[in-house]
Motif scaffolding. Structure first.
Motif, PDB file in Angstrom:
ATOM      1  N   GLY A   1      -2.307   3.040 -10.074  1.00 51.88           N
ATOM      2  CA  GLY A   1      -1.970   4.431  -9.795  1.00 51.88           C
ATOM      3  C   GLY A   1      -0.823   4.568  -8.822  1.00 51.88           C
ATOM      4  N   ASN A   2      -0.387   5.815  -8.678  1.00 53.36           N
ATOM      5  CA  ASN A   2       0.591   6.198  -7.664  1.00 53.36           C
ATOM      6  C   ASN A   2       0.499   7.711  -7.526  1.00 53.36           C
ATOM      7  OD1 ASN A   2       2.184   7.469  -9.662  1.00 53.36           O
ATOM      8  ND2 ASN A   2       3.416   5.629  -9.993  1.00 53.36           N
ATOM      9  N   HIS A   3       1.473   8.329  -6.850  1.00 49.98           N
ATOM     10  CA  HIS A   3       1.387   9.771  -6.560  1.00 49.98           C
ATOM     11  C   HIS A   3       1.682  10.628  -7.787  1.00 49.98           C
ATOM     12  CE1 HIS A   3       5.489   8.595  -6.437  1.00 49.98           C
ATOM     13  NE2 HIS A   3       5.846   9.858  -6.514  1.00 49.98           N
ATOM     14  N   ASP A   4       2.076   9.962  -8.911  1.00 50.46           N
ATOM     15  CA  ASP A   4       2.360  10.702 -10.151  1.00 50.46           C
ATOM     16  C   ASP A   4       1.264  10.513 -11.195  1.00 50.46           C
ATOM     17  OD1 ASP A   4       5.839   9.657 -10.074  1.00 50.46           O
ATOM     18  OD2 ASP A   4       4.897  11.460  -9.236  1.00 50.46           O
TER      19      ASP A   4
ATOM     20  N   TYR B   1       0.867  -1.196   0.000  1.00 52.00           N
ATOM     21  CA  TYR B   1       0.000   0.000   0.000  1.00 52.00           C
ATOM     22  C   TYR B   1       0.890   1.227   0.000  1.00 52.00           C
ATOM     23  CZ  TYR B   1      -3.899   3.000   1.700  1.00 52.00           C
ATOM     24  OH  TYR B   1      -4.886   3.954   1.843  1.00 52.00           O
ATOM     25  N   GLN B   2       0.698   2.135  -0.951  1.00 49.44           N
ATOM     26  CA  GLN B   2       1.517   3.334  -1.016  1.00 49.44           C
ATOM     27  C   GLN B   2       0.865   4.484  -0.264  1.00 49.44           C
ATOM     28  OE1 GLN B   2       2.244   5.237  -4.836  1.00 49.44           O
ATOM     29  NE2 GLN B   2       3.575   6.778  -3.915  1.00 49.44           N
ATOM     30  N   VAL B   3       1.617   5.047   0.668  1.00 49.48           N
ATOM     31  CA  VAL B   3       1.185   6.252   1.410  1.00 49.48           C
ATOM     32  C   VAL B   3       1.996   7.444   0.930  1.00 49.48           C
ATOM     33  CG1 VAL B   3       1.328   7.382   3.672  1.00 49.48           C
ATOM     34  CG2 VAL B   3       0.346   5.085   3.496  1.00 49.48           C
ATOM     35  N   TYR B   4       1.305   8.514   0.579  1.00 48.26           N
ATOM     36  CA  TYR B   4       1.960   9.802   0.256  1.00 48.26           C
ATOM     37  C   TYR B   4       1.814  10.629   1.522  1.00 48.26           C
ATOM     38  CZ  TYR B   4       3.252  13.728  -2.861  1.00 48.26           C
ATOM     39  OH  TYR B   4       3.892  14.791  -3.483  1.00 48.26           O
ATOM     40  N   PRO B   5       2.839  10.639   2.395  1.00 46.81           N
ATOM     41  CA  PRO B   5       2.654  11.136   3.771  1.00 46.81           C
ATOM     42  C   PRO B   5       1.998  12.517   3.868  1.00 46.81           C
ATOM     43  CG  PRO B   5       4.797  10.082   3.549  1.00 46.81           C
ATOM     44  CD  PRO B   5       4.210  10.146   2.183  1.00 46.81           C
ATOM     45  N   ARG B   6       2.342  13.395   2.907  1.00 49.60           N
ATOM     46  CA  ARG B   6       1.818  14.773   2.965  1.00 49.60           C
ATOM     47  C   ARG B   6       0.295  14.815   2.930  1.00 49.60           C
ATOM     48  NH1 ARG B   6       4.926  18.999   2.331  1.00 49.60           N
ATOM     49  NH2 ARG B   6       3.925  21.042   2.143  1.00 49.60           N
ATOM     50  N   SER B   7      -0.292  13.750   2.314  1.00 48.79           N
ATOM     51  CA  SER B   7      -1.749  13.784   2.060  1.00 48.79           C
ATOM     52  C   SER B   7      -2.495  12.663   2.760  1.00 48.79           C
ATOM     53  CB  SER B   7      -1.988  13.659   0.545  1.00 48.79           C
ATOM     54  OG  SER B   7      -1.254  14.622  -0.146  1.00 48.79           O
TER      55      SER B   7
END
Ligand code: TEU
Ligand code: CA
Length: 546
Positions: free
Chosen positions: A315-318, A13-19
């Motif tokens: 998907g991912n943060h990009d 699971y990918q976490v984008y910490p800022r969001s």
């Protein structure tokens, strides 16, 4: 066949910490916020959390510009917060994967501050400097991914430095063994803190050869990766995934072949880039084409069938939100999101879930450039205007493909700011948070979230999902994806419609099978009939034992 590894059956699971979640009311997500959501992730059933960068950074590229590799960015918390996250995650059987960003640093990294201070500085060759061309301009025509020349002139020493991303992300000189030694030392320092893996940012760039301009897949790439492995994670049971937009099935076998002593797997992006405009790229994405998608997925499933290993992601943060890009976020959001999850999670490879994908979060319809935060989007918008085009036209493209679509705050509740923060967040929350949020999803048996839980659980229980061979059917059908996974006497038949219309399908006799209903986004299906009518975005899987 490759020996079995724990990450073959893992879900990441990918976490984008800022969001992800803001614990201290400053409008920015942080590490304690992630720790507070570990039970949510445990209930989902994931095994590893990939954290987008958490290190100290001026945040020019939201952390992909690192100024201190061995300290946590203050806005995200402290090293103690990180150690607590690792420990609390481990208590729940979840490992932490860090994002290794070593093609470049921030221009505020002490190495670069030293390097730019003088031509004879001991850190000069940590980066890539060149004298101006005879006309005084950049040494060559290399371009930055974020627009403009990849060379910026530095007044102090009257030379240009290379940055294949933003001007504030100077490329490290990987040909310098001192650079490599420093990177390996830093990696071991993080491994000693108990992480279970690394995602490696633009790893296909580190072998670059600058003069004669070979940027990706350079001559030293695999030599450096084997050296990195031998000096850091190679002796441990660590999972590694290299981000490689240049990867092909052939190079993926070099990166991830079981006896290559390089990486576990790579992220390849052919299913993304083949559907971009040839001139304007992602800013004018082509209408989604299922035949194209099936051709790419099938090619990669077959290429790595007997060696190497696939990553699987929408998907991912990009990238834009999966349900907006590949499904039908407006008409059949829930059904199409469940269908996409079924199609991806029953393929062979390690599935990655991007934060919010599991509740069907959608793209955000910004109307003005002021709402955007991403440096790539802002740079490209400026270049677009300079080229004489309109802001509105650019924003149409950014609405479809801009990276901020994936970076709006995770939607936890129907409360203020979607439960992400008690303060105004650094970027707007999608207005649909009142209906699309984790709290609603967890209470609803028919939610996308529960559908992901089912799929993750199936992967734990059926070896045919992890190791079965892949065969596809109806490759030229524009609306339906049909594939079969086979392992020994077990077969899984997966049927998915990508259409908002009802589709009738005549299946070959060999697919007309009786079995056990594994998963469906409508009524369970136990029998694959020869003549089937699929409801809008209907997707199901049947397990057959011969
Ligand atoms: O992305 C690499 C990269 O190539 C993407 O930025 C891609 O070019 C772009 O999104 C397509 O339009 C990695 C990180 O994932 C990204 O967030 C960073 O901005 C980039 O590297 C630089 O570190
Ligand atoms: Ca915060």
């Amino acid at each position: 066949s490759p020996d079995t590894r724990w990450w073959h059956s893992a879900v990441i699971y990918q976490v984008y910490p800022r969001s992800f979640h803001d614990s201290n009311g400053d409008g920015i997500g942080d590490i304690p916020g992630i720790t507070s959501k570990l039970d949510y992730l445990k209930q989902l059933g994931i095994d590893v959390i990939w954290l987008s960068p958490i290190c100290r950074s001026p945040m020019d590229d939201n952390g992909y510009d690192i100024s201190d590799y061995q300290d946590v960015a203050p806005e995200f918390g402290t090293l103690d917060d990180f150690d607590r996250l690792v420990s609390d995650a481990k208590d729940r059987g979840i490992g932490i994967m860090l994002d290794l960003v070593v093609n470049h640093t921030s221009d505020e990294h002490p190495w670069f501050v030293q390097s730019r201070s003088g031509s004879n500085n001991q850190f000069r060759d940590f980066y890539i400097w060149r004298r101006p061309a005879p006309d005084g301009g950049p040494p060559n025509g290399l371009q930055s991914s974020f627009g403009g020349s990849a060379w910026t002139f530095d007044e102090v020493t009257q030379e240009y430095y290379l940055h294949l991303f933003s001007q504030r992300q100077p490329d490290l000189n990987w040909e310098n063994p001192k650079v490599r030694a420093e990177i390996y030392r830093m990696m071991n320092w993080w491994l000693a803190r108990g992480i279970v893996g690394f995602r490696m940012d633009v790893i296909d760039y580190i072998g670059k050869q600058v003069d004669q301009e070979i940027v990706t897949d350079g001559p030293h790439l695999h030599e450096y990766l084997q050296e990195m492995s031998a000096n850091t994670f190679g002796q441990r049971d660590i999972v590694t995934v290299g981000e490689a937009w240049s990867a092909t099935p052939a190079s993926a076998l070099l990166y991830s072949g079981h006896d290559r002593r390089e990486l576990s797997m790579v992220f390849q992006f052919e299913h993304v880039t083949r559907q971009w405009d040839d001139v304007f790229g992602k800013w004018r994405p082509k209408p989604f084409d299922l035949v194209e998608l099936k051709a790419v997925f099938g090619k990669w499933q077959l290429a790595l069938a007997h060696d190497g290993w696939n990553s699987l992601f929408w998907g991912n943060h990009d990238l834009p939100r999966a349900v907006s890009r590949y499904g039908d976020a407006k008409g059949y959001r829930v059904q199409s999101a469940k269908m996409l999850a079924t199609v991806l999670h029953l393929l062979k490879g390690t599935p990655f879930i991007y934060q919010g994908e599991e509740i069907g979060m959608t793209n955000i319809p910004f109307s003005s450039i002021e709402q955007y935060r991403d440096i790539e989007t802002l740079n490209m918008h400026r270049l677009h205007l300079q080229a004489g085009h309109s802001s509105e036209e650019f924003i149409q493209g950014a609405n479809q493909s801009g990276r901020d679509n994936a970076r709006t705050p995770m939607q936890w509740t129907a409360g203020p700011h979607g439960g992400f923060s008690t303060a105004v967040p650094w970027i707007e929350v999608n207005e649909n948070f009142e209906t699309i949020n984790a709290e609603n999803a967890m209470k609803d048996d028919g939610s996308i979230w529960n559908h992901y839980r089912t799929l993750i659980d199936l992967r734990k229980r059926h070896a045919v999902i992890v190791y079965g061979d892949y065969q596809s059917w109806f490759d030229q059908h524009p609306d339906v994806y049909v594939y079969v996974r086979t392992l020994g006497r077990e077969r899984i038949v997966v049927v998915a419609s990508f259409s908002s219309q009802e589709i009738t399908l005549d299946l070959p006799a060999e697919l007309a099978l009786n079995g056990i209903a594994l998963v469906s986004n409508y009524a369970p299906v136990e029998t694959v009939e020869r003549h089937m009518t699929l409801k809008p975005f209907e997707a199901f899987a049947v397990l057959v034992t011969d």
